[in-house]
Write a protein that holds these residues in place. Structure first.
Motif, PDB file in Angstrom:
ATOM      1  N   ASP A  55       0.838  -1.210   0.000  1.00  0.00           N
ATOM      2  CA  ASP A  55       0.000   0.000   0.000  1.00  0.00           C
ATOM      3  C   ASP A  55       0.872   1.259   0.000  1.00  0.00           C
ATOM      4  OD1 ASP A  55      -2.383  -1.424   0.062  1.00  0.00           O
ATOM      5  OD2 ASP A  55      -2.599  -1.289   2.240  1.00  0.00           O
ATOM      6  N   TRP A  56       0.295   2.340  -0.547  1.00  0.00           N
ATOM      7  CA  TRP A  56       0.942   3.650  -0.546  1.00  0.00           C
ATOM      8  C   TRP A  56       0.320   4.507   0.543  1.00  0.00           C
ATOM      9  CZ3 TRP A  56       5.150   5.128  -3.288  1.00  0.00           C
ATOM     10  CH2 TRP A  56       5.557   4.283  -4.317  1.00  0.00           C
ATOM     11  N   ASN A  94      -3.406   4.623  -0.552  1.00  0.00           N
ATOM     12  CA  ASN A  94      -3.681   4.368  -1.966  1.00  0.00           C
ATOM     13  C   ASN A  94      -4.550   5.471  -2.575  1.00  0.00           C
ATOM     14  OD1 ASN A  94      -2.190   1.968  -1.853  1.00  0.00           O
ATOM     15  ND2 ASN A  94      -3.988   0.819  -1.184  1.00  0.00           N
ATOM     16  N   GLY A  95      -4.265   6.720  -2.175  1.00  0.00           N
ATOM     17  CA  GLY A  95      -4.963   7.877  -2.733  1.00  0.00           C
ATOM     18  C   GLY A  95      -6.295   8.199  -2.082  1.00  0.00           C
ATOM     19  N   TYR A  99       4.717   7.030   0.675  1.00  0.00           N
ATOM     20  CA  TYR A  99       5.602   5.962   1.125  1.00  0.00           C
ATOM     21  C   TYR A  99       4.940   4.633   0.808  1.00  0.00           C
ATOM     22  CZ  TYR A  99       8.174   2.899   4.295  1.00  0.00           C
ATOM     23  OH  TYR A  99       8.916   1.883   4.831  1.00  0.00           O
ATOM     24  N   GLN A 100       5.670   3.724   0.149  1.00  0.00           N
ATOM     25  CA  GLN A 100       5.108   2.399  -0.140  1.00  0.00           C
ATOM     26  C   GLN A 100       5.556   1.417   0.932  1.00  0.00           C
ATOM     27  OE1 GLN A 100       6.070   0.413  -3.875  1.00  0.00           O
ATOM     28  NE2 GLN A 100       4.109  -0.664  -3.797  1.00  0.00           N
ATOM     29  N   VAL A 101       4.586   0.709   1.502  1.00  0.00           N
ATOM     30  CA  VAL A 101       4.863  -0.276   2.541  1.00  0.00           C
ATOM     31  C   VAL A 101       5.500  -1.501   1.892  1.00  0.00           C
ATOM     32  CG1 VAL A 101       3.868  -1.658   4.395  1.00  0.00           C
ATOM     33  CG2 VAL A 101       2.845   0.560   3.818  1.00  0.00           C
ATOM     34  N   PRO A 102       6.678  -1.937   2.385  1.00  0.00           N
ATOM     35  CA  PRO A 102       7.330  -3.116   1.811  1.00  0.00           C
ATOM     36  C   PRO A 102       6.492  -4.394   1.997  1.00  0.00           C
ATOM     37  CG  PRO A 102       8.837  -1.895   3.223  1.00  0.00           C
ATOM     38  CD  PRO A 102       7.464  -1.324   3.443  1.00  0.00           C
ATOM     39  N   GLU A 103       6.805  -5.406   1.203  1.00  0.00           N
ATOM     40  CA  GLU A 103       6.109  -6.700   1.316  1.00  0.00           C
ATOM     41  C   GLU A 103       6.309  -7.281   2.712  1.00  0.00           C
ATOM     42  OE1 GLU A 103       3.956  -8.240  -0.769  1.00  0.00           O
ATOM     43  OE2 GLU A 103       4.124  -6.348  -1.853  1.00  0.00           O
ATOM     44  N   ASP A 104       5.314  -8.011   3.187  1.00  0.00           N
ATOM     45  CA  ASP A 104       5.327  -8.666   4.503  1.00  0.00           C
ATOM     46  C   ASP A 104       5.530  -7.688   5.658  1.00  0.00           C
ATOM     47  OD1 ASP A 104       4.971 -11.186   3.319  1.00  0.00           O
ATOM     48  OD2 ASP A 104       7.129 -11.393   2.990  1.00  0.00           O
ATOM     49  N   ILE A 110      11.394   3.022  13.895  1.00  0.00           N
ATOM     50  CA  ILE A 110      10.454   1.901  14.056  1.00  0.00           C
ATOM     51  C   ILE A 110      10.090   1.351  12.687  1.00  0.00           C
ATOM     52  CG2 ILE A 110       8.156   1.219  14.839  1.00  0.00           C
ATOM     53  CD1 ILE A 110       8.467   3.230  17.109  1.00  0.00           C
ATOM     54  N   GLY A 111       9.667   2.211  11.786  1.00  0.00           N
ATOM     55  CA  GLY A 111       9.336   1.783  10.428  1.00  0.00           C
ATOM     56  C   GLY A 111       8.156   0.829  10.386  1.00  0.00           C
TER      57      GLY A 111
END
Length: 195
Positions: free
Chosen positions: A109-110, A122-123, A145-150, A170-171
């Motif tokens: 997700d963005w 996602n907008g 910011y795009q959330v990385p996989e997993d 934290i991220g």
């Protein structure tokens, strides 16, 4: 001369022997019942601890990063799992601590936060009735910011004080860090109910 008192030993009567036998039988039955009950209680307690640790951890809330949803001192029940939706409240490990935050976005997700702290995923503007006051808070990410996989992007409900996925420290949270989804408040009794 003084007379010595002699002890006279008498044989117990049959009635006395039966009473003593019954008393011994009763004591033996009581000891057996007690030891078997104690054994069952120990097994049940061990299973309860195992279940609480493995599938339904019970946690106590510290701090105020999730107010007004969760307050310091409340005790909550969580369920293990690996599927989380936007809006779910999860507990996870971070630096040997357990943190509790709300899922904002999932893998891929963005996420975008404007200068007022309004969240878009996602907008689409995220409907957040659980937040009493929007705030950008502490953030050092570049948006969108795009959330990385997993991984899961999480934020506290008290946005101005919460340290969460908005900081690189934290991220986004990895699945293996997640303890579970919080489902209900257990204590105090006045706050008993769903989250």
């Amino acid at each position: 001369m003084k007379k010595k008192k002699e002890k006279i030993l008498t044989m117990p009567s049959l009635l006395e022997l039966e009473k003593e036998r019954d008393r011994e039988r009763h004591a033996l039955r009581w000891r057996r019942t007690f030891s078997s009950t104690l054994g069952v209680l120990i097994v049940v307690a061990a299973l309860a601890v195992l279940a609480a640790t493995m599938w339904v951890p019970v946690l106590q809330i510290y701090g105020n990063s999730m107010t007004p949803t969760l307050n310091e001192g409340e005790v909550v029940l969580s369920l293990k799992g690996s599927h989380f939706d936007t809006g779910d409240v999860i507990a996870f490990y971070y630096n040997n601590k357990v943190l509790v935050k709300r899922v904002i976005a999932g893998p891929g997700d963005w996420v975008y936060l404007d200068e007022d702290g309004v969240v878009f995923v996602n907008g689409q503007r995220l409907d957040e009735p659980y937040v009493s006051e929007n705030a950008l808070g502490e953030t050092d990410l570049e948006y969108p910011y795009q959330v990385p996989e997993d991984r899961w992007f999480v934020m506290g409900d008290h946005r101005s004080v919460s340290l969460d996925s908005r900081t690189k420290a934290i991220g986004p949270i990895a699945e293996e860090q997640i303890i579970g989804k919080l489902v209900t408040k257990l204590w105090p009794p006045a706050s008993l109910g769903g989250i």
